[in-house]
Design a protein around this motif. Sequence first.
Motif, PDB file in Angstrom:
ATOM      1  N   ASN A 251      19.853 -10.624 -44.064  1.00  0.00           N
ATOM      2  CA  ASN A 251      19.653 -10.728 -42.620  1.00  0.00           C
ATOM      3  C   ASN A 251      19.384  -9.367 -41.986  1.00  0.00           C
ATOM      4  OD1 ASN A 251      20.242 -13.566 -42.699  1.00  0.00           O
ATOM      5  ND2 ASN A 251      22.412 -13.044 -42.816  1.00  0.00           N
TER       6      ASN A 251
ATOM      7  N   LYS B 179      16.687  -6.340 -40.353  1.00  0.00           N
ATOM      8  CA  LYS B 179      15.601  -6.344 -39.372  1.00  0.00           C
ATOM      9  C   LYS B 179      14.288  -6.685 -40.063  1.00  0.00           C
ATOM     10  CE  LYS B 179      13.297  -5.438 -35.568  1.00  0.00           C
ATOM     11  NZ  LYS B 179      13.352  -6.328 -34.399  1.00  0.00           N
ATOM     12  N   TYR B 180      14.022  -6.027 -41.165  1.00  0.00           N
ATOM     13  CA  TYR B 180      12.864  -6.324 -42.018  1.00  0.00           C
ATOM     14  C   TYR B 180      13.383  -6.431 -43.442  1.00  0.00           C
ATOM     15  CZ  TYR B 180      10.238  -4.744 -37.955  1.00  0.00           C
ATOM     16  OH  TYR B 180       9.743  -4.594 -36.680  1.00  0.00           O
TER      17      TYR B 180
ATOM     18  N   ALA C 144      19.495  -5.710 -45.589  1.00  0.00           N
ATOM     19  CA  ALA C 144      20.211  -4.615 -44.938  1.00  0.00           C
ATOM     20  C   ALA C 144      21.529  -4.394 -45.667  1.00  0.00           C
ATOM     21  CB  ALA C 144      20.467  -4.937 -43.463  1.00  0.00           C
TER      22      ALA C 144
ATOM     23  N   TRP D 248      17.433   1.868 -39.106  1.00  0.00           N
ATOM     24  CA  TRP D 248      17.654   0.682 -38.290  1.00  0.00           C
ATOM     25  C   TRP D 248      19.140   0.339 -38.338  1.00  0.00           C
ATOM     26  CZ3 TRP D 248      14.586  -1.948 -35.018  1.00  0.00           C
ATOM     27  CH2 TRP D 248      13.198  -1.783 -35.134  1.00  0.00           C
TER      28      TRP D 248
ATOM     29  N   LYS E 116      22.373  -2.327 -36.609  1.00  0.00           N
ATOM     30  CA  LYS E 116      22.851  -3.433 -35.766  1.00  0.00           C
ATOM     31  C   LYS E 116      24.363  -3.286 -35.721  1.00  0.00           C
ATOM     32  CE  LYS E 116      22.734  -8.500 -35.417  1.00  0.00           C
ATOM     33  NZ  LYS E 116      22.333  -9.748 -36.126  1.00  0.00           N
TER      34      LYS E 116
ATOM     35  N   GLN F  96      22.648  -6.029 -31.631  1.00  0.00           N
ATOM     36  CA  GLN F  96      21.198  -6.156 -31.692  1.00  0.00           C
ATOM     37  C   GLN F  96      20.633  -5.033 -32.567  1.00  0.00           C
ATOM     38  OE1 GLN F  96      19.536  -8.775 -30.194  1.00  0.00           O
ATOM     39  NE2 GLN F  96      21.581  -9.485 -29.631  1.00  0.00           N
ATOM     40  N   TRP F  97      19.462  -5.260 -33.131  1.00  0.00           N
ATOM     41  CA  TRP F  97      18.832  -4.234 -33.967  1.00  0.00           C
ATOM     42  C   TRP F  97      18.217  -3.149 -33.091  1.00  0.00           C
ATOM     43  CZ3 TRP F  97      19.675  -3.545 -38.898  1.00  0.00           C
ATOM     44  CH2 TRP F  97      20.069  -4.624 -39.692  1.00  0.00           C
ATOM     45  N   HIS F  98      18.439  -1.899 -33.494  1.00  0.00           N
ATOM     46  CA  HIS F  98      17.863  -0.741 -32.817  1.00  0.00           C
ATOM     47  C   HIS F  98      17.369   0.258 -33.856  1.00  0.00           C
ATOM     48  CE1 HIS F  98      19.360  -1.941 -28.857  1.00  0.00           C
ATOM     49  NE2 HIS F  98      20.493  -2.259 -29.455  1.00  0.00           N
ATOM     50  N   HIS F  99      16.246   0.882 -33.544  1.00  0.00           N
ATOM     51  CA  HIS F  99      15.709   1.916 -34.434  1.00  0.00           C
ATOM     52  C   HIS F  99      16.098   3.284 -33.887  1.00  0.00           C
ATOM     53  CE1 HIS F  99      12.616   4.514 -36.390  1.00  0.00           C
ATOM     54  NE2 HIS F  99      13.005   3.775 -37.409  1.00  0.00           N
TER      55      HIS F  99
ATOM     56  N   ASP G  74      14.746   3.213 -30.239  1.00  0.00           N
ATOM     57  CA  ASP G  74      13.701   2.189 -30.075  1.00  0.00           C
ATOM     58  C   ASP G  74      12.404   2.814 -29.572  1.00  0.00           C
ATOM     59  OD1 ASP G  74      15.471   0.221 -30.932  1.00  0.00           O
ATOM     60  OD2 ASP G  74      16.222  -0.122 -28.908  1.00  0.00           O
TER      61      ASP G  74
END
Length: 204
Positions: free
Chosen positions: A73, A75-76, A79, A110, A112, A172-175, A191
């Motif tokens: 699960n 982001k891409y 993880a 990335w 979360k 939430q996912w953040h870069h 982001d």
Amino acid sequence: NITINATILNASDLAQVTLTWNETNHTIYDSTTKLLLTFDNITSIGDTSTTITDQSQYNNNLQLQGTAHTTPNGKYGSALELNGQGQAQWKNGDHETLNIADNNYTLSIWIKYSYNTTKYYGMPIIDIAEPGFTPYMLTIGGTAWNQDPGSIALVHNTNRYQGAGSNLNDNQWHHITTTHTTDNTVQIYIDGQNVSYTYVGGAQ
């Protein structure tokens, strides 16, 4: 936003990957890439349930301990999932290639994040503090300097640079990307947005 997916197969001797965009070359993989982790559990490159294989040229592989594990699960793709009862540490070997803090360097990841308890000095996301190294780390949260419990900070040696308004404790996912240069110029991107930062004193 434009998403570009590229797959490179059977390239054990890969030395460089360059993306040309608007007549500008962006080198995204070469000998200056010191650590590259995908957490995709690819057995053909050496990933196992307890080993994360570094896909740079330097074999800085990770060993999962405790409850640390990969999850599909991400982001891409997959993880690394950590719940406070596990960690990922370097496997035995020479990690001198990660001794980069005396040079210009970039950290990018990335994340979360959702955590109910705030650590005084923050939770380390990336922590490079081998003996003989100039230490550097990326942390989130912490109350030592009255910062937001979901804020990002870059710690370089004994200096801490706190990203302004970076409340990322939202599941939430953040870069996150941070850069540090030899003249102590720091940039923090969340982001894709360059955020201001505050020098908040020495780190422990």
